[in-house]
Design a protein around this motif. Sequence first.
Motif, PDB file in Angstrom:
ATOM      1  N   GLY A  23       0.813  -1.218   0.000  1.00  0.00           N
ATOM      2  CA  GLY A  23       0.000   0.000   0.000  1.00  0.00           C
ATOM      3  C   GLY A  23       0.843   1.263   0.000  1.00  0.00           C
ATOM      4  N   LEU A  27       0.880   3.984  -2.981  1.00  0.00           N
ATOM      5  CA  LEU A  27       0.593   5.388  -2.693  1.00  0.00           C
ATOM      6  C   LEU A  27       1.711   6.291  -3.203  1.00  0.00           C
ATOM      7  N   ASN A  28       2.949   5.919  -2.964  1.00  0.00           N
ATOM      8  CA  ASN A  28       4.077   6.727  -3.426  1.00  0.00           C
ATOM      9  C   ASN A  28       4.125   6.799  -4.944  1.00  0.00           C
ATOM     10  N   LEU A  31       1.275   9.113  -6.155  1.00  0.00           N
ATOM     11  CA  LEU A  31       1.566  10.529  -5.924  1.00  0.00           C
ATOM     12  C   LEU A  31       2.657  11.048  -6.841  1.00  0.00           C
TER      13      LEU A  31
END
Length: 54
Positions: A23, A27-28, A31
């Motif tokens: 996760g 997410l990284n 973004l």
Amino acid sequence: MGDLFALDMSIHGWIALGIAVVGIIALNLGLMHLARKKHDSHYDPNRHDPDDAP
């Protein structure tokens, strides 16, 4: 790295750790993708659309 496998965790702890790592990586990456995306996305408020009837 050898100390990580010496931890006394159940299979549920390892699954939770794996889900957390996946996760965080997702997410990284998401973004970073948004940070590199152009902000305007080809929108021009001054362009006249011929389909719009005055």
